[in-house]
Design an enzyme around this catalytic site. Structure first.
Site, PDB file in Angstrom:
ATOM      1  N   ARG A  37      35.257  96.739 -66.635  1.00 22.97           N
ATOM      2  CA  ARG A  37      34.597  95.842 -67.594  1.00 22.97           C
ATOM      3  C   ARG A  37      35.575  94.859 -68.225  1.00 22.97           C
ATOM      4  NH1 ARG A  37      30.372 100.181 -70.198  1.00 22.97           N
ATOM      5  NH2 ARG A  37      28.728  99.739 -68.712  1.00 22.97           N
ATOM      6  N   LYS A 199      11.157 108.765 -63.607  1.00 22.83           N
ATOM      7  CA  LYS A 199       9.834 108.757 -64.227  1.00 22.83           C
ATOM      8  C   LYS A 199       9.069 107.467 -64.016  1.00 22.83           C
ATOM      9  CE  LYS A 199      11.098 111.407 -68.320  1.00 22.83           C
ATOM     10  NZ  LYS A 199      11.241 111.052 -69.724  1.00 22.83           N
ATOM     11  N   GLY A 352      22.218 101.838 -63.665  1.00 26.14           N
ATOM     12  CA  GLY A 352      23.449 102.584 -63.407  1.00 26.14           C
ATOM     13  C   GLY A 352      23.429 103.373 -62.113  1.00 26.14           C
ATOM     14  N   GLY A 375      19.963  98.723 -68.778  1.00 27.94           N
ATOM     15  CA  GLY A 375      18.777  98.554 -69.627  1.00 27.94           C
ATOM     16  C   GLY A 375      18.393  97.101 -69.775  1.00 27.94           C
TER      17      GLY A 375
HETATM   18  P1  AMP Z   1      16.257 106.722 -63.597  1.00 24.10           P
HETATM   19  O1  AMP Z   1      17.284 106.793 -64.683  1.00 24.10           O
HETATM   20  O2  AMP Z   1      14.843 106.747 -64.087  1.00 24.10           O
HETATM   21  O3  AMP Z   1      16.511 105.631 -62.607  1.00 24.10           O
HETATM   22  O4  AMP Z   1      16.366 108.104 -62.822  1.00 24.10           O
HETATM   23  C1  AMP Z   1      17.527 108.493 -62.160  1.00 24.10           C
HETATM   24  C2  AMP Z   1      17.503 109.988 -62.012  1.00 24.10           C
HETATM   25  O5  AMP Z   1      16.357 110.386 -61.271  1.00 24.10           O
HETATM   26  C3  AMP Z   1      18.698 110.491 -61.250  1.00 24.10           C
HETATM   27  O6  AMP Z   1      19.463 111.308 -62.099  1.00 24.10           O
HETATM   28  C4  AMP Z   1      18.098 111.296 -60.119  1.00 24.10           C
HETATM   29  O7  AMP Z   1      18.765 112.525 -59.886  1.00 24.10           O
HETATM   30  C5  AMP Z   1      16.682 111.563 -60.603  1.00 24.10           C
HETATM   31  N1  AMP Z   1      15.790 111.809 -59.494  1.00 24.10           N
HETATM   32  C6  AMP Z   1      15.571 111.020 -58.440  1.00 24.10           C
HETATM   33  N2  AMP Z   1      14.753 111.631 -57.564  1.00 24.10           N
HETATM   34  C7  AMP Z   1      14.435 112.819 -58.079  1.00 24.10           C
HETATM   35  C8  AMP Z   1      13.629 113.901 -57.642  1.00 24.10           C
HETATM   36  N3  AMP Z   1      13.000 113.839 -56.478  1.00 24.10           N
HETATM   37  N4  AMP Z   1      13.496 114.985 -58.453  1.00 24.10           N
HETATM   38  C9  AMP Z   1      14.156 115.023 -59.620  1.00 24.10           C
HETATM   39  N5  AMP Z   1      14.950 114.041 -60.095  1.00 24.10           N
HETATM   40  C10 AMP Z   1      15.084 112.951 -59.323  1.00 24.10           C
END
Ligand code: AMP
Length: 402
Positions: A37, A199, A352, A375
């Site tokens: 950074r 999610k 990230g 974000g």
């Molecule tokens: P996000 O911050 O919403 O982009 O989510 C990233 C996180 O989602 C990472 O830590 C991944 O390990 C988790 N993730 C992705 N696929 C899965 C899955 N099939 N089951 C559980 N966690 C997941």
């Protein structure tokens, strides 16, 4: 971009307050673990120095709890910056107050002063107006080069601009806005959006916004099981947001009505549990056995997604395709990273985890634009206004504001 850039300003002899992102990882001994950074901000700082500005740099570091914390001082960053610039960098022990003002006033043209951690004052995150005024008292011109914090209205990203004019984008910020604006305002088609991660609820705004431009949406990660459930598939013990199944169904029918090509995984990598010791098992077909949970997209899905990616002219990717932190569940995410890297499309990767994936796959240099602000880029691509960007002076009104 309709915002003023540092390149539009006459900086000679002026005190310029540059909000940078020096939020670098530090080890327990107070040493910088990764100075990416700091290096990323060098072009803006050097531009200001060459233009004869008196450069005042401000950043946050970590999350101090309401006051000074010696573990989170920016002093080591001043030393590192000095080495990178091959020039002494002055350090102010507080980011506001008489001493900082005196140091700022004493700077010679081309000199650099780094202020202590902005978040040693809780007023920073509260966007306290008086604190914004005290920061502004140090300088004559404001530049924001910290895209990663532009989605927060803090004193150093928003409040200060009420007291300093003009307010311009630094070179990093300008580059972020150039690519992200293009992806929102005038993207080349076919436009392929790849959305993964944990999610649906975190990505609804992004999905809805991307569906305004995208020809194809590729869904992966845990969120894909909520969509698959909405389509009536068996998802076993996969992570599903039960209260978002109806929403997922609505998004699916919206895509059908608009002829948006939305893809869900057609095969999977599953496991008994999410654990470093858990074995990866392949499941052909859409349904997941009752005693297993989905942890990655399967080989047929990877090929299908890679074929869509190869046809794209614009690619936006946010969120991993599986639990990529564990090597045995990372293949789908790495395959997408490689497919994006070998495409000739304008590719934008934000968030990230997706950025970590392109680095892990060794293809970061083949991505058109890697957004530094997780974000912030998510919010921008979701159609939200970023306070730190909105606060910058419009090019049109620049003549009037100086
Ligand atoms: P996000 O911050 O919403 O982009 O989510 C990233 C996180 O989602 C990472 O830590 C991944 O390990 C988790 N993730 C992705 N696929 C899965 C899955 N099939 N089951 C559980 N966690 C997941």
């Amino acid at each position: 971009m309709n915002k003023l850039s540092i390149r539009d300003l006459d900086l000679k002899g002026k005190r310029v307050f540059i909000r940078v992102d020096f939020n670098v990882p530090m080890n327990a001994g107070g040493q910088i673990v990764d100075d990416t950074r700091v290096r990323a901000s060098l072009p803006t700082i050097q531009h200001a120095m060459r233009a004869g500005a008196r450069v005042i740099l401000a950043s946050h570091l970590g999350r101090p709890k309401g006051g000074p914390d010696p573990q989170l001082t920016l002093q080591p960053v001043a030393v590192r910056l000095g080495l990178l610039l091959a020039k002494a960098v002055f350090f102010a022990g507080d980011c506001v107050g008489e001493e900082a003002e005196r140091q700022a006033a004493a700077l010679p043209g081309g000199g650099v002063l780094l202020l202590e951690n902005l978040r040693f004052h809780p007023e920073e995150e509260k966007n306290d107006s008086e604190f914004g005024r005290r920061l502004a008292a140090l300088a004559q011109v404001y530049v924001n080069d910290a895209f990663g914090t532009a989605h927060r209205a803090h004193a150093s990203t928003e409040g200060i601009t009420h007291f300093l004019s003009p307010s311009a984008a630094g070179l990093l910020m300008e580059r972020e806005l150039e690519y992200l604006c293009k992806a929102v305002e005038s993207p080349a088609h076919p436009y392929v959006a790849i959305v993964g991660g944990a999610k649906v609820s975190d990505k609804i705004d992004l999905l809805q916004s991307l569906m305004r431009f995208a020809d194809t949406v590729l869904i992966g990660g845990a969120m894909s099981y909520t969509f698959l459930k909405a389509r009536g598939a068996e998802v076993g013990r996969s992570r599903v947001e039960v209260d978002k199944v109806d929403l997922a169904r609505d998004l699916l029918s919206f895509c059908e009505r608009r002829s948006i090509n939305l893809h869900l995984p057609k095969d999977h990598v599953v496991a008994e549990k999410i654990d470093a010791a858990a074995a990866a098992e392949k499941v052909n077909g859409r349904d997941i056995p009752a005693n297993r949970l989905g942890v990655d997209i399967g080989p047929a899905t990877r090929s299908e997604y890679a074929a869509e990616i190869a046809r794209a002219k614009t690619i936006v990717w946010n969120g991993p395709m599986g639990v990529f932190e564990l090597d045995q569940f990372a293949e789908g995410t790495l395959a997408v990273a490689r497919a994006v890297a070998s495409s000739s499309a304008v590719s934008i990767v934000g968030g990230g985890d997706s950025v970590a994936a392109v680095i892990k796959a060794g293809v970061a240099s083949k991505i058109t634009h890697i957004s530094t602000g997780g974000g912030a880029s998510l919010e921008f691509l979701s159609g939200m206004k970023l306070p730190g960007v909105e606060a910058l002076t419009d090019k049109r009104s620049a003549g009037r504001s100086g």
